[in-house]
Design a protein around this motif. Structure first.
Motif, PDB file in Angstrom:
ATOM      1  N   PHE A 122       0.705  -0.772  -0.134  1.00  0.00           N
ATOM      2  CA  PHE A 122       0.031   0.030  -0.579  1.00  0.00           C
ATOM      3  C   PHE A 122       1.062   1.335  -0.043  1.00  0.00           C
ATOM      4  O   PHE A 122       2.188   1.330   0.412  1.00  0.00           O
ATOM      5  CB  PHE A 122      -0.889   0.098   2.194  1.00  0.00           C
ATOM      6  CG  PHE A 122      -1.835  -1.087   1.369  1.00  0.00           C
ATOM      7  CD1 PHE A 122      -2.973  -0.769   0.652  1.00  0.00           C
ATOM      8  CD2 PHE A 122      -1.212  -2.341   1.997  1.00  0.00           C
ATOM      9  CE1 PHE A 122      -4.011  -2.864   0.691  1.00  0.00           C
ATOM     10  CE2 PHE A 122      -2.647  -3.357   1.974  1.00  0.00           C
ATOM     11  CZ  PHE A 122      -3.034  -3.958   1.116  1.00  0.00           C
ATOM     12  N   GLY A 123      -0.147   2.465  -0.893  1.00  0.00           N
ATOM     13  CA  GLY A 123       0.635   3.380  -1.322  1.00  0.00           C
ATOM     14  C   GLY A 123       2.546   3.703  -1.509  1.00  0.00           C
ATOM     15  O   GLY A 123       2.121   2.740  -2.256  1.00  0.00           O
ATOM     16  N   ILE A 124       2.370   4.631  -1.967  1.00  0.00           N
ATOM     17  CA  ILE A 124       3.937   4.933  -2.772  1.00  0.00           C
ATOM     18  C   ILE A 124       4.810   4.828  -1.549  1.00  0.00           C
ATOM     19  O   ILE A 124       5.013   5.032  -0.852  1.00  0.00           O
ATOM     20  CB  ILE A 124       4.133   6.346  -3.200  1.00  0.00           C
ATOM     21  CG1 ILE A 124       2.109   7.318  -3.646  1.00  0.00           C
ATOM     22  CG2 ILE A 124       4.561   6.837  -3.671  1.00  0.00           C
ATOM     23  CD1 ILE A 124       2.009   6.251  -4.982  1.00  0.00           C
ATOM     24  N   TRP A 125       5.969   4.547  -2.777  1.00  0.00           N
ATOM     25  CA  TRP A 125       7.149   3.988  -2.074  1.00  0.00           C
ATOM     26  C   TRP A 125       8.410   4.134  -2.984  1.00  0.00           C
ATOM     27  O   TRP A 125       8.387   3.763  -4.105  1.00  0.00           O
ATOM     28  CB  TRP A 125       7.077   2.699  -1.106  1.00  0.00           C
ATOM     29  CG  TRP A 125       6.728   2.072  -0.729  1.00  0.00           C
ATOM     30  CD1 TRP A 125       5.607   1.516  -0.331  1.00  0.00           C
ATOM     31  CD2 TRP A 125       7.222   2.162   1.070  1.00  0.00           C
ATOM     32  NE1 TRP A 125       5.403   1.597   0.730  1.00  0.00           N
ATOM     33  CE2 TRP A 125       6.298   1.586   1.896  1.00  0.00           C
ATOM     34  CE3 TRP A 125       8.022   2.053   1.785  1.00  0.00           C
ATOM     35  CZ2 TRP A 125       6.076   1.665   2.965  1.00  0.00           C
ATOM     36  CZ3 TRP A 125       8.191   1.767   2.985  1.00  0.00           C
ATOM     37  CH2 TRP A 125       7.255   1.360   4.024  1.00  0.00           C
ATOM     38  N   GLY A 126       9.315   5.111  -2.838  1.00  0.00           N
ATOM     39  CA  GLY A 126      10.453   5.244  -3.964  1.00  0.00           C
ATOM     40  C   GLY A 126       9.407   5.091  -5.343  1.00  0.00           C
ATOM     41  O   GLY A 126      10.445   5.887  -6.947  1.00  0.00           O
ATOM     42  N   GLY A 127       8.848   6.419  -5.362  1.00  0.00           N
ATOM     43  CA  GLY A 127       8.026   6.987  -6.206  1.00  0.00           C
ATOM     44  C   GLY A 127       7.128   6.348  -7.119  1.00  0.00           C
ATOM     45  O   GLY A 127       6.265   6.555  -8.389  1.00  0.00           O
ATOM     46  N   LEU A 128       7.234   5.000  -6.061  1.00  0.00           N
ATOM     47  CA  LEU A 128       6.124   4.209  -7.793  1.00  0.00           C
ATOM     48  C   LEU A 128       5.291   3.592  -6.956  1.00  0.00           C
ATOM     49  O   LEU A 128       4.713   2.921  -5.567  1.00  0.00           O
ATOM     50  CB  LEU A 128       7.003   2.805  -7.807  1.00  0.00           C
ATOM     51  CG  LEU A 128       8.291   2.673  -8.377  1.00  0.00           C
ATOM     52  CD1 LEU A 128       8.933   1.292  -9.272  1.00  0.00           C
ATOM     53  CD2 LEU A 128       7.794   3.602  -9.968  1.00  0.00           C
ATOM     54  N   SER A 129       3.913   3.447  -7.453  1.00  0.00           N
ATOM     55  CA  SER A 129       2.728   2.877  -7.214  1.00  0.00           C
ATOM     56  C   SER A 129       2.107   2.051  -6.508  1.00  0.00           C
ATOM     57  O   SER A 129       3.482   1.365  -7.303  1.00  0.00           O
ATOM     58  CB  SER A 129       1.714   3.584  -7.983  1.00  0.00           C
ATOM     59  OG  SER A 129       1.606   3.050  -9.069  1.00  0.00           O
ATOM     60  N   GLU A 130       1.682   1.677  -5.865  1.00  0.00           N
ATOM     61  CA  GLU A 130       0.790   0.023  -5.893  1.00  0.00           C
ATOM     62  C   GLU A 130       1.381  -1.094  -7.131  1.00  0.00           C
ATOM     63  O   GLU A 130       2.427  -1.977  -7.386  1.00  0.00           O
ATOM     64  CB  GLU A 130       0.052  -0.505  -4.747  1.00  0.00           C
ATOM     65  CG  GLU A 130      -0.570   0.195  -3.860  1.00  0.00           C
ATOM     66  CD  GLU A 130      -1.386   0.830  -3.615  1.00  0.00           C
ATOM     67  OE1 GLU A 130      -1.789   1.537  -2.633  1.00  0.00           O
ATOM     68  OE2 GLU A 130      -2.462   0.162  -4.614  1.00  0.00           O
ATOM     69  N   ARG A 131       0.763  -0.405  -8.110  1.00  0.00           N
ATOM     70  CA  ARG A 131      -0.118  -0.866  -9.275  1.00  0.00           C
ATOM     71  C   ARG A 131       1.571  -0.854 -10.291  1.00  0.00           C
ATOM     72  O   ARG A 131       2.373  -1.895 -10.854  1.00  0.00           O
ATOM     73  CB  ARG A 131       0.063  -0.380 -10.458  1.00  0.00           C
ATOM     74  CG  ARG A 131      -0.856  -1.092 -11.409  1.00  0.00           C
ATOM     75  CD  ARG A 131      -1.663  -0.662 -12.274  1.00  0.00           C
ATOM     76  NE  ARG A 131      -2.937   0.168 -12.352  1.00  0.00           N
ATOM     77  CZ  ARG A 131      -3.844   0.871 -12.256  1.00  0.00           C
ATOM     78  NH1 ARG A 131      -4.305   0.725 -13.998  1.00  0.00           N
ATOM     79  NH2 ARG A 131      -4.580   1.084 -11.348  1.00  0.00           N
ATOM     80  N   GLU A 132       2.613  -0.186 -10.131  1.00  0.00           N
ATOM     81  CA  GLU A 132       3.761   0.313 -10.848  1.00  0.00           C
ATOM     82  C   GLU A 132       4.838  -0.862 -10.351  1.00  0.00           C
ATOM     83  O   GLU A 132       5.647  -1.048 -10.790  1.00  0.00           O
ATOM     84  CB  GLU A 132       4.011   1.402 -10.830  1.00  0.00           C
ATOM     85  CG  GLU A 132       3.673   2.459 -12.147  1.00  0.00           C
ATOM     86  CD  GLU A 132       3.744   3.726 -11.480  1.00  0.00           C
ATOM     87  OE1 GLU A 132       3.940   4.354 -12.823  1.00  0.00           O
ATOM     88  OE2 GLU A 132       3.788   4.298 -10.288  1.00  0.00           O
ATOM     89  N   ARG A 133       4.847  -1.097  -9.023  1.00  0.00           N
ATOM     90  CA  ARG A 133       5.931  -1.969  -8.032  1.00  0.00           C
ATOM     91  C   ARG A 133       5.423  -3.049  -8.158  1.00  0.00           C
ATOM     92  O   ARG A 133       6.239  -4.239  -8.293  1.00  0.00           O
ATOM     93  CB  ARG A 133       5.879  -1.749  -6.141  1.00  0.00           C
ATOM     94  CG  ARG A 133       6.229  -1.188  -5.846  1.00  0.00           C
ATOM     95  CD  ARG A 133       6.554  -0.380  -4.726  1.00  0.00           C
ATOM     96  NE  ARG A 133       5.593  -0.781  -3.741  1.00  0.00           N
ATOM     97  CZ  ARG A 133       4.455  -0.336  -3.249  1.00  0.00           C
ATOM     98  NH1 ARG A 133       4.522   1.268  -3.567  1.00  0.00           N
ATOM     99  NH2 ARG A 133       3.450  -0.010  -2.797  1.00  0.00           N
ATOM    100  N   ARG A 134       4.121  -3.461  -8.633  1.00  0.00           N
ATOM    101  CA  ARG A 134       3.294  -5.048  -8.754  1.00  0.00           C
ATOM    102  C   ARG A 134       3.881  -5.254 -10.326  1.00  0.00           C
ATOM    103  O   ARG A 134       4.409  -6.542 -10.397  1.00  0.00           O
ATOM    104  CB  ARG A 134       1.772  -4.984  -9.136  1.00  0.00           C
ATOM    105  CG  ARG A 134       1.664  -6.341  -7.911  1.00  0.00           C
ATOM    106  CD  ARG A 134       0.266  -6.877  -8.196  1.00  0.00           C
ATOM    107  NE  ARG A 134      -0.613  -6.143  -8.997  1.00  0.00           N
ATOM    108  CZ  ARG A 134      -1.510  -4.836  -8.238  1.00  0.00           C
ATOM    109  NH1 ARG A 134      -1.487  -4.691  -6.861  1.00  0.00           N
ATOM    110  NH2 ARG A 134      -2.623  -3.661  -9.041  1.00  0.00           N
ATOM    111  N   LYS A 135       3.997  -3.827 -11.582  1.00  0.00           N
ATOM    112  CA  LYS A 135       4.376  -4.767 -12.655  1.00  0.00           C
ATOM    113  C   LYS A 135       6.392  -4.601 -12.283  1.00  0.00           C
ATOM    114  O   LYS A 135       6.622  -5.485 -12.901  1.00  0.00           O
ATOM    115  CB  LYS A 135       4.181  -3.686 -13.450  1.00  0.00           C
ATOM    116  CG  LYS A 135       3.260  -3.270 -14.127  1.00  0.00           C
ATOM    117  CD  LYS A 135       3.380  -2.238 -15.388  1.00  0.00           C
ATOM    118  CE  LYS A 135       1.298  -1.686 -15.578  1.00  0.00           C
ATOM    119  NZ  LYS A 135       2.007  -0.671 -16.040  1.00  0.00           N
TER     120      LYS A 135
END
Ligand code: SF4
Length: 106
Positions: A87-100
């Motif tokens: 959950f949340g923005i980490w390192g400039g990436l959203s949840e969906r972007e981190r999943r990718k």
């Protein structure tokens, strides 16, 4: 993400207590052992944490903009990936972007 998995708002254990961390940029040796020690230099700890945990469909633009100039962006993203932060923005990436990113990595 399924609706049931979605949690909005800022997790209780997320925010860093500045008193425990001391002065930003000045790390004590024992803080170095802390896997979250990098948060002492995080920009989001000095801003509104709500922006980093937006409501579903809410804008992540402000948070991502802050991440862009954050000195510990790389550590932040590494931590989120290593700990499977959902959950949340980490390192400039959203949840969906981190999943990718995780999918691509392996
Ligand atoms: S990269 Fe973004 S979310 Fe991570 S510590 Fe920096 S400001 Fe916070």
């Amino acid at each position: 993400m399924a609706m049931s998995e979605y949690r909005s708002g800022v997790p209780d254990d997320w925010f860093v207590d500045p008193v425990n961390l001391g002065v930003p940029g000045v790390r004590q040796p024992e803080v170095e052992e802390n896997p979250l020690a990098w948060q002492a230099d995080s920009l989001c700890a000095q801003t509104d944490p709500e922006a980093f945990f937006p409501e579903k469909g809410g804008s992540t633009r402000d948070a991502k903009r802050i991440c862009t100039s954050c000195e510990v962006k790389a550590q932040c993203l590494d931590y989120a990936l290593a700990n499977d932060e959902r959950f949340g923005i980490w390192g400039g990436l959203s949840e969906r972007e981190r999943r990718k990113l995780r999918k691509r990595a392996g």
